[in-house]
Design an enzyme around this catalytic site. Structure first.
Site, PDB file in Angstrom:
ATOM      1  N   PHE A 218       0.866  -1.187   0.000  1.00  0.00           N
ATOM      2  CA  PHE A 218       0.000   0.000   0.000  1.00  0.00           C
ATOM      3  C   PHE A 218       0.895   1.227   0.000  1.00  0.00           C
ATOM      4  CE2 PHE A 218      -2.254   3.531   1.808  1.00  0.00           C
ATOM      5  CZ  PHE A 218      -3.502   3.467   1.220  1.00  0.00           C
ATOM      6  N   ASP A 327       9.379   2.793   1.354  1.00  0.00           N
ATOM      7  CA  ASP A 327       8.214   3.514   1.851  1.00  0.00           C
ATOM      8  C   ASP A 327       8.118   3.305   3.364  1.00  0.00           C
ATOM      9  OD1 ASP A 327       5.698   4.354   2.664  1.00  0.00           O
ATOM     10  OD2 ASP A 327       4.654   3.532   0.928  1.00  0.00           O
ATOM     11  N   LYS A 358       2.876  10.313   8.590  1.00  0.00           N
ATOM     12  CA  LYS A 358       2.296   9.807   9.837  1.00  0.00           C
ATOM     13  C   LYS A 358       3.043  10.280  11.091  1.00  0.00           C
ATOM     14  CE  LYS A 358      -0.207   5.928   7.799  1.00  0.00           C
ATOM     15  NZ  LYS A 358      -1.571   6.339   8.126  1.00  0.00           N
ATOM     16  N   THR A 382       1.813  24.033  -3.963  1.00  0.00           N
ATOM     17  CA  THR A 382       1.701  25.325  -3.282  1.00  0.00           C
ATOM     18  C   THR A 382       2.359  25.313  -1.913  1.00  0.00           C
ATOM     19  OG1 THR A 382      -0.342  25.876  -4.452  1.00  0.00           O
ATOM     20  CG2 THR A 382       0.112  27.079  -2.414  1.00  0.00           C
TER      21      THR A 382
END
Length: 501
Positions: A218, A327, A358, A382
């Site tokens: 994931f 990851d 997280k 941004t």
């Protein structure tokens, strides 16, 4: 007599008790550990209603009127939540072992973070959110050094901040593709054909590159990330995707010591498939520019592989000229007993790119210097994160070091894992494949229905747990989760298992 540990606002030094009880014909151990004073933690769960309670259900109905709120578990009272305890709007106080899907580093309402927000010199950082890519504040570089760069993974000197895990991976993919194209281009300039063809989504301006990912992985829900996410169909259904290679991830047998040969064969099979896929895709003119992997597949079911598997996977990436992206969105920040889970592999050069979010308070990715964009606006949005999150992360890191929370995660994780193994031995029809590293623990249940029922019962008994994969329960406590919290949970869950029907 049943013994439950309660946390009080004073030190209990040297207290180690073992109590053997027989309830409903079963025997279990509960133990209280010596602990550091935690003056903002509650003394245990306190339940007033079922969860969700009437106030939560009322708010869920209102929210569902303006958006799909079917994923909402209950509404929270964060003002009353403290330490390891989450309080809901109906006044139920629960020991939170899920911590907002692994994203609360040092507990709710930590005094150090409250103090940080109360300091006048920090007000501007919280009030004014700048477009960091064009108008950063004066102290931005200094604060990055105090926060993210102070815990940078080995060999990675560059960092880009982002707002979440998905955009961290999405932009890391872009950095990898640009790096690979620059390798191919060499010293040649970008051609007119490349500039024109990229505007209509065609090669050579849009090269046919791919990221290799693993079944069960994931990596986010944005469009590029979804091509590498393979945990649940609900994430991917109806969304167009990319023809990128998907390798099998090892499915280890437990207990590990009883299946050494079988697990080695399984990992070798998966590694061989990785190499085969890289070659196969190259033959059809689709280049695997990078490999992405989680140190522990989290959403996909808490799937582990050996350190040797990851060392060999790193070698394969290097052999084929692929970038190696680790990851660490869910595993980073200390929960496995090391700040980065990939540190357990023992490699001198473990990764080219590492993504985070997280527990790190902000999203982003570390990378080697050769992955640095060669022009402005190539990796850009941004906000590019939020300076206030870097400020909070610096304080979190300070607390982690001051309170030795990495060692605490190892110690408390051992207590939790030992207790889960004991429960597995007594309730093998309900618990199997107990596994974990630090507090990053999990086990399998017989099926999805049993898993969901156990989570619901535990919540109504005052413990918040999370599911993953098709039948696993995962533990994601905060870094201030200690032995006595583990034993408190084990007492409660032991009773649940003993009476489960």
């Amino acid at each position: 007599m049943r013994y439950i540990v309660h946390v009080r606002q004073f030190n209990v030094i040297g207290l180690i008790c073992q109590v053997f009880s027989v309830i409903s014909g079963h025997r279990y151990i509960s133990q209280a550990a010596a602990k550091i004073d935690v003056d903002f933690d509650y003394d245990g769960p306190l339940m007033k209603t079922e969860v969700p309670g009437p106030r939560s259900r009322e708010l869920m109905k209102k929210l569902n009127g303006i958006q799909n709120a079917e994923a909402v578990h209950f509404f929270c009272n964060y003002e009353e939540s403290r330490g390891n305890y989450l309080v809901d709007v109906d006044g139920n106080r629960m020991l939170d072992l899920y911590s907002q899907i692994s994203s609360i580093p040092i507990g709710y309402s930590h005094p150090s973070l409250i103090k940080l927000l109360q300091q006048p010199q920090n007000l501007s950082t919280f009030i004014n959110r700048p477009a960091l890519g064009i108008l950063p504040p004066e102290n931005f570089t200094e604060k990055l050094k105090e926060s993210l760069l102070s815990v940078a993974p080995k060999g990675l000197s560059q960092v880009m901040t982002m707002s979440c895990g998905s955009c961290s991976n999405e932009n890391a993919f872009k950095a990898i593709f640009m790096w690979y194209r620059n390798k191919e281009r060499g010293h040649n300039n970008v051609t007119k054909e490349e500039l024109e063809s990229c505007m209509i989504n065609q090669p050579p301006g849009c090269p046919d590159y791919a990221m290799l990912s693993f079944m069960g992985g994931f990596h986010g829900r944005t469009l590029g990330c979804l091509a590498t996410t393979h945990s649940k169909a609900i994430h991917k259904l109806d969304i167009p995707s990319l023809d990128w290679p998907i390798a099998p991830f090892p499915r280890l047998k437990y207990p590990l010591e009883d299946f050494v040969k079988e697990n080695q064969q399984e990992e070798a099979r998966c590694l061989e498939e990785v190499e085969d896929l890289i070659v196969k895709y190259r033959k059809k003119k689709k280049i695997v520019a990078g490999i992405i992997v989680e140190p522990i597949q989290s959403e996909g079911g808490d799937n582990h592989a050996s350190d040797d598997f990851f060392r060999k996977l790193r070698d394969i990436a290097r052999k084929h000229g692929c970038a190696f992206l680790v990851d660490e969105v869910q595993t980073g920040g200390g929960c496995t007993g090391k700040f980065w889970a990939h540190e357990h592999w023992g490699l001198d050069d473990p990764a080219d790119v590492v993504t985070f979010s997280k527990k790190m308070m902000t999203g982003g990715f570390f990378h080697k210097e050769e992955f640095r964009p060669n022009a402005p606006y190539r990796i850009f949005n941004t906000w590019l994160g939020d300076p206030s999150k870097n400020l909070m992360l610096a304080e979190v890191i300070k607390v982690i070091k001051t309170e030795d929370l990495l060692n605490n995660a190892t110690h408390a994780g051992k207590a939790l894992l030992t207790g889960l193994l004991d429960l597995q031995a007594r309730y093998p029809h309900l618990i199997s494949r107990v596994r974990g590293r630090g507090t990053f623990c999990s086990f399998d249940t017989p099926n999805d229905a049993t898993r969901n029922k156990l989570i619901t019962i535990a919540r109504n008994k005052g413990v918040v747990l999370g599911g993953c994969g098709d039948r696993s329960i995962r533990f994601r406590p905060t870094l201030i989760f200690k032995d006595h919290h583990a034993h408190l949970f084990l007492n409660i869950f032991s009773d649940i298992l003993a009476n489960f029907k």
